[in-house]
Enzyme design. Structure first.
Site, PDB file in Angstrom:
ATOM      1  CB  ILE A  82      -0.977  -0.005   1.199  1.00  0.00           C
ATOM      2  CG1 ILE A  82      -1.928   1.201   1.126  1.00  0.00           C
ATOM      3  CG2 ILE A  82      -0.266  -0.058   2.527  1.00  0.00           C
ATOM      4  CD1 ILE A  82      -3.101   1.117   2.119  1.00  0.00           C
ATOM      5  CB  VAL A  85      -0.307   7.709  -0.083  1.00  0.00           C
ATOM      6  CG1 VAL A  85      -0.717   9.135  -0.423  1.00  0.00           C
ATOM      7  CG2 VAL A  85      -1.529   6.878   0.325  1.00  0.00           C
ATOM      8  CD  GLU A 112       5.440 -11.360   6.354  1.00  0.00           C
ATOM      9  OE1 GLU A 112       5.136 -12.553   6.390  1.00  0.00           O
ATOM     10  OE2 GLU A 112       6.494 -10.920   5.836  1.00  0.00           O
ATOM     11  CE1 TYR A 152      -1.090  -1.060   6.671  1.00  0.00           C
ATOM     12  CE2 TYR A 152       0.993  -1.731   7.627  1.00  0.00           C
ATOM     13  CZ  TYR A 152       0.243  -1.350   6.532  1.00  0.00           C
ATOM     14  OH  TYR A 152       0.829  -1.273   5.301  1.00  0.00           O
TER      15      TYR A 152
HETATM   16  C1  LIG Z   1       1.823   4.256   5.002  1.00  0.00           C
HETATM   17  C2  LIG Z   1       1.109   5.213   4.051  1.00  0.00           C
HETATM   18  C3  LIG Z   1       0.368   4.409   2.979  1.00  0.00           C
HETATM   19  C4  LIG Z   1       0.090   6.047   4.860  1.00  0.00           C
HETATM   20  O1  LIG Z   1      -0.583   6.897   3.953  1.00  0.00           O
HETATM   21  P1  LIG Z   1      -0.954   8.397   4.364  1.00  0.00           P
HETATM   22  O2  LIG Z   1      -1.884   8.923   3.334  1.00  0.00           O
HETATM   23  O3  LIG Z   1       0.283   9.168   4.626  1.00  0.00           O
HETATM   24  O4  LIG Z   1      -1.692   8.143   5.752  1.00  0.00           O
HETATM   25  P2  LIG Z   1      -2.907   8.952   6.366  1.00  0.00           P
HETATM   26  O5  LIG Z   1      -2.742  10.419   6.120  1.00  0.00           O
HETATM   27  O6  LIG Z   1      -4.186   8.328   5.959  1.00  0.00           O
HETATM   28  O7  LIG Z   1      -2.669   8.690   7.901  1.00  0.00           O
HETATM   29  C5  LIG Z   1      -3.121   7.510   8.474  1.00  0.00           C
HETATM   30  C6  LIG Z   1      -2.360   7.232   9.752  1.00  0.00           C
HETATM   31  O8  LIG Z   1      -1.029   6.912   9.417  1.00  0.00           O
HETATM   32  C7  LIG Z   1      -0.169   7.371  10.458  1.00  0.00           C
HETATM   33  N1  LIG Z   1       0.826   8.227   9.859  1.00  0.00           N
HETATM   34  C8  LIG Z   1       0.827   8.776   8.615  1.00  0.00           C
HETATM   35  N2  LIG Z   1       1.962   9.450   8.421  1.00  0.00           N
HETATM   36  C9  LIG Z   1       2.684   9.328   9.560  1.00  0.00           C
HETATM   37  C10 LIG Z   1       3.970   9.772   9.965  1.00  0.00           C
HETATM   38  N3  LIG Z   1       4.751  10.512   9.170  1.00  0.00           N
HETATM   39  N4  LIG Z   1       4.406   9.419  11.195  1.00  0.00           N
HETATM   40  C11 LIG Z   1       3.643   8.674  12.024  1.00  0.00           C
HETATM   41  N5  LIG Z   1       2.415   8.212  11.679  1.00  0.00           N
HETATM   42  C12 LIG Z   1       1.955   8.536  10.474  1.00  0.00           C
HETATM   43  C13 LIG Z   1      -1.002   8.092  11.423  1.00  0.00           C
HETATM   44  O9  LIG Z   1      -1.289   7.151  12.439  1.00  0.00           O
HETATM   45  C14 LIG Z   1      -2.271   8.399  10.718  1.00  0.00           C
HETATM   46  O10 LIG Z   1      -3.311   8.348  11.623  1.00  0.00           O
HETATM   47  P3  LIG Z   1      -4.037   9.671  12.169  1.00  0.00           P
HETATM   48  O11 LIG Z   1      -5.059   9.955  11.117  1.00  0.00           O
HETATM   49  O12 LIG Z   1      -4.601   9.209  13.450  1.00  0.00           O
HETATM   50  O13 LIG Z   1      -3.008  10.741  12.287  1.00  0.00           O
HETATM   51  C15 LIG Z   1       2.115   6.219   3.404  1.00  0.00           C
HETATM   52  O14 LIG Z   1       2.838   6.841   4.436  1.00  0.00           O
HETATM   53  C16 LIG Z   1       3.096   5.588   2.430  1.00  0.00           C
HETATM   54  O15 LIG Z   1       2.783   5.449   1.237  1.00  0.00           O
HETATM   55  N6  LIG Z   1       4.288   5.215   2.926  1.00  0.00           N
HETATM   56  C17 LIG Z   1       5.339   4.656   2.045  1.00  0.00           C
HETATM   57  C18 LIG Z   1       4.981   3.259   1.598  1.00  0.00           C
HETATM   58  C19 LIG Z   1       4.802   2.332   2.789  1.00  0.00           C
HETATM   59  O16 LIG Z   1       5.595   2.337   3.715  1.00  0.00           O
HETATM   60  N7  LIG Z   1       3.745   1.486   2.722  1.00  0.00           N
HETATM   61  C20 LIG Z   1       3.430   0.553   3.803  1.00  0.00           C
HETATM   62  C21 LIG Z   1       4.217  -0.694   3.784  1.00  0.00           C
HETATM   63  S1  LIG Z   1       3.911  -1.687   2.353  1.00  0.00           S
END
Ligand SMILES: CC(C)(COP(=O)(O)OP(=O)(O)OC[C@H]1O[C@@H](n2cnc3c(N)ncnc32)[C@H](O)[C@@H]1OP(=O)(O)O)[C@@H](O)C(=O)NCCC(=O)NCCS
Length: 132
Positions: A55, A57, A89, A101
């Protein structure tokens, strides 16, 4: 997808691996802004179980709730497919993803020690499970 994969992940999948996860066993969801792909998930399904395999963004759009929406979209697709046991994982260092998660109902169910190659050796895989 390959371009977004490279931009979003510290340890991106190769183009070949991405190409491999299209087929009967897999399903995906995408976030678009106009014509531009800004996020996606990739999951598989076996019997009544699903594993969220990837997943992400786009960095420019992170932290605005889109990851959570994408995950909700995944849950909706799982319900529609009668997949009740969800697995994933994640790298132990990926605190943003683990937080997402955990706050979406996943619980840690185990660890694979030193599973992922990292910049400084290896790191654990955290195995998480959710009952939908
Ligand atoms: C993980 C990922 C998909 C989250 O997407 P996002 O659009 O940034 O997340 P959201 O804005 O919906 O935030 C959801 C939750 O994620 C957590 N979160 C997001 N960014 C964060 C950061 N920089 N530090 C800590 N927590 C964070 C928070 O808990 C947040 O919850 P909240 O709404 O209570 O604050 C994104 O950071 C990403 O693409 N990361 C790189 C790829 C990756 O690591 N994928 C997962 C492993 S396969």
């Amino acid at each position: 997808m390959a371009a977004l994969e490279q931009a979003a992940h510290a340890h991106p999948w190769s183009r070949a691996l991405l190409a491999d996860v299209f087929g009967e066993r897999y399903f995906t969801g995408a976030l678009w802004h106009g014509q531009q792909l800004q996020g996606y998930f990739i999951a598989d399904s076996v019997l009544d179980e699903s594993t969220l395999m990837n997943i992400c963004v786009s960095p420019a759009w992170q932290g605005r709730g889109l990851g959570r929406r994408l995950l909700e979209h995944y849950f909706t697709q799982c319900r529609a497919r009668a997949l009740g046991w969800l697995w994933l994982e994640v790298r132990a260092s990926n605190l943003a993803a683990i937080h997402l998660y955990a706050s979406s109902g996943y619980q840690e169910s185990g660890r694979r020690r030193n599973y992922y190659p990292s910049d400084v050796g290896h790191e654990d895989a955290v195995i998480m499970q959710k009952r939908l």
